[in-house]
Design a protein around this motif. Structure first.
Motif, PDB file in Angstrom:
ATOM      1  N   ARG A 247       0.829  -1.217   0.000  1.00  0.00           N
ATOM      2  CA  ARG A 247       0.000   0.000   0.000  1.00  0.00           C
ATOM      3  C   ARG A 247       0.858   1.259   0.000  1.00  0.00           C
ATOM      4  O   ARG A 247       0.522   2.244  -0.667  1.00  0.00           O
ATOM      5  CB  ARG A 247      -0.937  -0.025   1.211  1.00  0.00           C
ATOM      6  N   VAL A 248       1.968   1.227   0.716  1.00  0.00           N
ATOM      7  CA  VAL A 248       2.856   2.390   0.729  1.00  0.00           C
ATOM      8  C   VAL A 248       3.495   2.582  -0.650  1.00  0.00           C
ATOM      9  O   VAL A 248       3.473   3.690  -1.212  1.00  0.00           O
ATOM     10  CB  VAL A 248       3.944   2.239   1.811  1.00  0.00           C
ATOM     11  N   LEU A 249       4.042   1.516  -1.214  1.00  0.00           N
ATOM     12  CA  LEU A 249       4.692   1.636  -2.522  1.00  0.00           C
ATOM     13  C   LEU A 249       3.696   2.028  -3.611  1.00  0.00           C
ATOM     14  O   LEU A 249       4.023   2.790  -4.520  1.00  0.00           O
ATOM     15  CB  LEU A 249       5.385   0.323  -2.892  1.00  0.00           C
ATOM     16  N   GLY A 250       2.483   1.519  -3.510  1.00  0.00           N
ATOM     17  CA  GLY A 250       1.458   1.840  -4.498  1.00  0.00           C
ATOM     18  C   GLY A 250       1.002   3.281  -4.460  1.00  0.00           C
ATOM     19  O   GLY A 250       0.358   3.756  -5.402  1.00  0.00           O
ATOM     20  N   SER A 251       1.342   3.995  -3.397  1.00  0.00           N
ATOM     21  CA  SER A 251       0.931   5.406  -3.259  1.00  0.00           C
ATOM     22  C   SER A 251       1.933   6.369  -3.890  1.00  0.00           C
ATOM     23  O   SER A 251       1.690   7.576  -3.926  1.00  0.00           O
ATOM     24  CB  SER A 251       0.771   5.758  -1.783  1.00  0.00           C
ATOM     25  N   LEU A 252       3.063   5.861  -4.379  1.00  0.00           N
ATOM     26  CA  LEU A 252       4.155   6.737  -4.798  1.00  0.00           C
ATOM     27  C   LEU A 252       4.025   7.261  -6.224  1.00  0.00           C
ATOM     28  O   LEU A 252       4.379   8.398  -6.524  1.00  0.00           O
ATOM     29  CB  LEU A 252       5.491   5.991  -4.670  1.00  0.00           C
ATOM     30  N   VAL A 253       3.538   6.428  -7.135  1.00  0.00           N
ATOM     31  CA  VAL A 253       3.541   6.776  -8.558  1.00  0.00           C
ATOM     32  C   VAL A 253       2.392   6.049  -9.237  1.00  0.00           C
ATOM     33  O   VAL A 253       2.003   4.950  -8.824  1.00  0.00           O
ATOM     34  CB  VAL A 253       4.900   6.393  -9.199  1.00  0.00           C
ATOM     35  N   ASP A 254       1.802   6.667 -10.284  1.00  0.00           N
ATOM     36  CA  ASP A 254       0.695   6.003 -10.976  1.00  0.00           C
ATOM     37  C   ASP A 254       1.196   5.216 -12.193  1.00  0.00           C
ATOM     38  O   ASP A 254       2.389   5.214 -12.515  1.00  0.00           O
ATOM     39  CB  ASP A 254      -0.410   6.995 -11.344  1.00  0.00           C
ATOM     40  N   THR A 255       0.281   4.571 -12.876  1.00  0.00           N
ATOM     41  CA  THR A 255       0.634   3.699 -14.001  1.00  0.00           C
ATOM     42  C   THR A 255       1.338   4.446 -15.121  1.00  0.00           C
ATOM     43  O   THR A 255       2.160   3.883 -15.841  1.00  0.00           O
ATOM     44  CB  THR A 255      -0.640   3.024 -14.556  1.00  0.00           C
ATOM     45  N   PRO A 314      11.142  14.659 -13.579  1.00  0.00           N
ATOM     46  CA  PRO A 314      11.536  13.606 -12.637  1.00  0.00           C
ATOM     47  C   PRO A 314      10.743  12.324 -12.883  1.00  0.00           C
ATOM     48  O   PRO A 314       9.664  12.345 -13.484  1.00  0.00           O
ATOM     49  CB  PRO A 314      11.175  14.213 -11.271  1.00  0.00           C
ATOM     50  N   SER A 315      11.301  11.218 -12.431  1.00  0.00           N
ATOM     51  CA  SER A 315      10.589   9.939 -12.491  1.00  0.00           C
ATOM     52  C   SER A 315      10.805   9.198 -11.184  1.00  0.00           C
ATOM     53  O   SER A 315      11.785   9.449 -10.469  1.00  0.00           O
ATOM     54  CB  SER A 315      11.081   9.090 -13.663  1.00  0.00           C
ATOM     55  N   LEU A 316       9.892   8.307 -10.877  1.00  0.00           N
ATOM     56  CA  LEU A 316      10.001   7.476  -9.673  1.00  0.00           C
ATOM     57  C   LEU A 316       9.872   6.019 -10.108  1.00  0.00           C
ATOM     58  O   LEU A 316       8.912   5.652 -10.791  1.00  0.00           O
ATOM     59  CB  LEU A 316       8.927   7.829  -8.647  1.00  0.00           C
ATOM     60  N   SER A 317      10.838   5.195  -9.721  1.00  0.00           N
ATOM     61  CA  SER A 317      10.837   3.783 -10.080  1.00  0.00           C
ATOM     62  C   SER A 317      10.957   2.934  -8.821  1.00  0.00           C
ATOM     63  O   SER A 317      11.778   3.217  -7.940  1.00  0.00           O
ATOM     64  CB  SER A 317      12.005   3.448 -11.012  1.00  0.00           C
ATOM     65  N   VAL A 318      10.134   1.889  -8.737  1.00  0.00           N
ATOM     66  CA  VAL A 318      10.221   0.912  -7.646  1.00  0.00           C
ATOM     67  C   VAL A 318      11.127  -0.218  -8.120  1.00  0.00           C
ATOM     68  O   VAL A 318      10.902  -0.809  -9.181  1.00  0.00           O
ATOM     69  CB  VAL A 318       8.829   0.375  -7.271  1.00  0.00           C
ATOM     70  N   HIS A 319      12.149  -0.540  -7.334  1.00  0.00           N
ATOM     71  CA  HIS A 319      13.194  -1.444  -7.807  1.00  0.00           C
ATOM     72  C   HIS A 319      13.131  -2.861  -7.249  1.00  0.00           C
ATOM     73  O   HIS A 319      13.614  -3.790  -7.891  1.00  0.00           O
ATOM     74  CB  HIS A 319      14.567  -0.850  -7.496  1.00  0.00           C
ATOM     75  N   GLY A 320      12.579  -3.035  -6.078  1.00  0.00           N
ATOM     76  CA  GLY A 320      12.546  -4.387  -5.538  1.00  0.00           C
ATOM     77  C   GLY A 320      12.173  -4.413  -4.075  1.00  0.00           C
ATOM     78  O   GLY A 320      11.985  -3.364  -3.437  1.00  0.00           O
ATOM     79  N   ILE A 321      12.038  -5.648  -3.569  1.00  0.00           N
ATOM     80  CA  ILE A 321      11.672  -5.854  -2.166  1.00  0.00           C
ATOM     81  C   ILE A 321      12.621  -6.861  -1.548  1.00  0.00           C
ATOM     82  O   ILE A 321      12.764  -7.983  -2.042  1.00  0.00           O
ATOM     83  CB  ILE A 321      10.221  -6.347  -2.033  1.00  0.00           C
ATOM     84  N   VAL A 338      10.013  -6.611   5.669  1.00  0.00           N
ATOM     85  CA  VAL A 338      10.261  -6.406   4.242  1.00  0.00           C
ATOM     86  C   VAL A 338      10.763  -4.981   4.026  1.00  0.00           C
ATOM     87  O   VAL A 338      10.388  -4.051   4.750  1.00  0.00           O
ATOM     88  CB  VAL A 338       8.994  -6.665   3.398  1.00  0.00           C
ATOM     89  N   ILE A 339      11.625  -4.841   3.028  1.00  0.00           N
ATOM     90  CA  ILE A 339      12.213  -3.531   2.725  1.00  0.00           C
ATOM     91  C   ILE A 339      12.007  -3.240   1.248  1.00  0.00           C
ATOM     92  O   ILE A 339      12.530  -3.951   0.386  1.00  0.00           O
ATOM     93  CB  ILE A 339      13.718  -3.499   3.053  1.00  0.00           C
ATOM     94  N   GLY A 340      11.241  -2.215   0.952  1.00  0.00           N
ATOM     95  CA  GLY A 340      11.031  -1.785  -0.415  1.00  0.00           C
ATOM     96  C   GLY A 340      12.083  -0.766  -0.825  1.00  0.00           C
ATOM     97  O   GLY A 340      12.495   0.078  -0.013  1.00  0.00           O
ATOM     98  N   LYS A 341      12.535  -0.846  -2.088  1.00  0.00           N
ATOM     99  CA  LYS A 341      13.553   0.076  -2.601  1.00  0.00           C
ATOM    100  C   LYS A 341      12.971   0.852  -3.781  1.00  0.00           C
ATOM    101  O   LYS A 341      12.393   0.265  -4.695  1.00  0.00           O
ATOM    102  CB  LYS A 341      14.784  -0.703  -3.074  1.00  0.00           C
ATOM    103  N   PHE A 342      13.129   2.170  -3.759  1.00  0.00           N
ATOM    104  CA  PHE A 342      12.693   2.990  -4.887  1.00  0.00           C
ATOM    105  C   PHE A 342      13.607   4.201  -5.029  1.00  0.00           C
ATOM    106  O   PHE A 342      14.323   4.584  -4.093  1.00  0.00           O
ATOM    107  CB  PHE A 342      11.231   3.420  -4.747  1.00  0.00           C
ATOM    108  N   SER A 343      13.595   4.788  -6.217  1.00  0.00           N
ATOM    109  CA  SER A 343      14.419   5.972  -6.455  1.00  0.00           C
ATOM    110  C   SER A 343      13.612   7.036  -7.174  1.00  0.00           C
ATOM    111  O   SER A 343      12.627   6.742  -7.865  1.00  0.00           O
ATOM    112  CB  SER A 343      15.658   5.619  -7.286  1.00  0.00           C
ATOM    113  N   ILE A 344      14.056   8.268  -7.002  1.00  0.00           N
ATOM    114  CA  ILE A 344      13.508   9.408  -7.740  1.00  0.00           C
ATOM    115  C   ILE A 344      14.648  10.028  -8.538  1.00  0.00           C
ATOM    116  O   ILE A 344      15.689  10.390  -7.979  1.00  0.00           O
ATOM    117  CB  ILE A 344      12.889  10.454  -6.800  1.00  0.00           C
ATOM    118  N   ARG A 345      14.474  10.110  -9.854  1.00  0.00           N
ATOM    119  CA  ARG A 345      15.432  10.808 -10.709  1.00  0.00           C
ATOM    120  C   ARG A 345      15.081  12.296 -10.669  1.00  0.00           C
ATOM    121  O   ARG A 345      13.978  12.691 -11.044  1.00  0.00           O
ATOM    122  CB  ARG A 345      15.364  10.274 -12.134  1.00  0.00           C
TER     123      ARG A 345
END
Length: 479
Positions: A247-255, A314-321, A338-345
């Motif tokens: 739910r947290v990761l899904g709130s960061l960026v849309d399709t 800018p872009s936001l990408s989810v990279h893994g768990i 669990v640890i989610g990893k994401f970045s913002i360019r």
């Protein structure tokens, strides 16, 4: 007046097999900086460069950087600095490149041995490091070599900085550059910087790159149970960290790639009409995008919006768990943490610290709204700033004229979505304009299997690097 380059061009063609043999020798050295057991090979590659540069008449120094952080028994590979020419009547250009490479094994899927240069009937030269970055580094040595053999004086003074840890984060380099850029340092008299460690946008038309996105990389850790649980026993009776994380990761960026974190998009510098006009003339199509990603799942249907999404927004990408079950088959485990990893360019005018504030605030608010009994920890793992230079500076206008002299076409002016942090380091330390002048093309597969550099790009690229030096010497101040 345009420089007379025919003699130089003919000499490059005459020496082309010698230059390819130079690349063959370099590729044969497995200078993998990420592999501690290959550290001596990285040092061997530095020694190869010292020998080659010395034979070409340069003053060369191998500068130690001391122990690698966290590994007291392992020294960092040296930085190779060199000078060719010291005339006070000439401009001085500082060149950067790296001599280390990514790991590579034949079993990874290579069609050829990765550390043996293999040339097919279309002139594609396969080998780890061929395009990233041994080919471009040797291009500068080739340019010096061809000038010497043609008995043409180099029109500028050259300073060189070649490092052996770029593929492992350039440990120790920033402090070294900052020290050597100060008065009395090796780089102190540089008038401009040129880096050849990126690629053409396509395969046919050269480009000059004047901007890079930055990268802020984050981790979101959610934990609850004291150990992993069986879902058949505890499912429905224990709050699950993975459910919260989704739910947290899904709130960061849309399709469609729009960042949903409040405050992020508002930081971005507005698009000017002058900048907007650049994109229409760039040699790129949506088919190029589809070919690169291997599908037709691009977000935009037009070139301009696609390129702006890659370069100036800018872009936001989810990279893994980390901590979740990821192997094949079925495993009915509830992970305890669990640890989610994401970045913002990041792009102009985004300030890294303010981006962090927005990310932390948003993640904590979304998690709080879940009213979960699990615990949250959100951290910035690392950050690198964006960079934009003026393409009107004499460093760029000279390079553009050199492209026309060699390839008979005007170069595209491009930015890139990725990051080359050393670019900003050189700019800040020296206070001088930095140019990204690529040799390789978009199909070179740097970091991947079957990395290659086309013979045409290597030989004509050597002509380009030498031509650039002549146009730099002749170019009027501007920008």
């Amino acid at each position: 007046m345009a420089p007379k380059l025919d003699g130089y061009f003919k000499q490059v063609d005459k020496l082309s097999e010698t230059f390819i043999d130079r690349l063959r020798k370099a590729v044969a050295i497995p200078s993998i900086s990420a592999d501690d057991d290959r550290r001596q090979d990285v040092v061997k590659m530095s020694e190869f460069l010292v020998s080659e540069l010395t034979s070409l008449g340069a003053h060369v120094e191998s500068r130690p950087l001391g122990p690698q952080p966290g590994k007291r028994d392992l020294d960092l590979p040296p930085v190779i600095v060199a000078r060719h020419g010291s005339s006070p009547d000439k401009r001085t250009i500082l060149l950067y490149g790296h001599y280390d490479v990514q790991p590579a094994l034949k079993d990874d899927g290579w069609a050829t041995e990765p550390f043996a240069l293999s040339i097919d009937d279309k002139g594609r030269m396969y080998g780890r490091g061929s395009t990233d970055d041994k080919g471009p580094v040797l291009g500068w040595l080739n340019a010096i070599h061809a000038h010497r053999e043609a008995r043409i004086e180099l029109p500028v003074n050259l300073l060189m900085c070649f490092e052996g840890m770029e593929e492992y984060g350039s440990e120790g380099l920033d402090d070294f550059i900052e020290k050597e850029a100060k008065p009395g340092g090796f780089f102190a008299d540089a008038d401009a910087v040129c880096i050849s460690d990126n690629y053409w946008l396509g395969t046919e038309k050269p480009c000059l790159t004047y901007g890079l996105r930055g990268c802020n990389y984050y981790s979101v850790a959610i934990s609850g149970p004291g150990q992993d649980l069986h879902s058949g026993v505890f499912g429905g009776s224990a709050q699950e960290p993975m459910t919260d994380l989704m739910r947290v990761l899904g709130s960061l960026v849309d399709t469609n790639g729009k960042i949903k974190i409040p405050g992020i998009n508002e930081m971005v510098a507005p698009l000017s009409e002058e900048e907007k006009s650049i994109y229409g003339g760039i040699s790129y199509t949506i088919d190029n995008l589809h070919e690169s990603i291997g599908s037709t799942t691009g977000i935009y249907e037009d070139k301009e919006n696609t390129l702006m999404a890659r370069w100036r927004y800018p872009s936001l990408s989810v990279h893994g768990i980390e901590g979740a079950f990821s192997a094949g088959g079925a495993k009915t485990v509830i992970p305890a943490k669990v640890i989610g990893k994401f970045s913002i360019r990041t792009v102009p005018d985004m300030e890294s610290g303010k981006v962090d504030e927005c990310v932390f605030k948003h993640v904590k608010e979304v998690f709080a709204a879940l009213t979960s009994k699990n615990t949250l920890d959100v951290q910035l793992m690392h950050a690198g700033n964006w960079w934009v230079a003026s393409p009107k500076h004499w460093n760029y206008t000279a390079a553009a004229k050199a492209v026309e002299a060699v390839f008979h076409t005007k170069p595209d002016l491009t930015r890139e979505g990725g990051s080359i942090p050393v670019t900003l380091t050189f700019e800040k330390a020296t206070g001088k304009n930095c140019l990204l002048l690529p040799m390789g093309s978009s199909t070179d597969a740097a970091h991947s299997i079957n990395e290659k550099l086309d013979r045409r790009n290597y030989i004509e690229g050597t002509k380009l690097l030498g031509s650039y030096l002549h146009y730099v010497a002749a170019e009027e101040l501007g920008g």
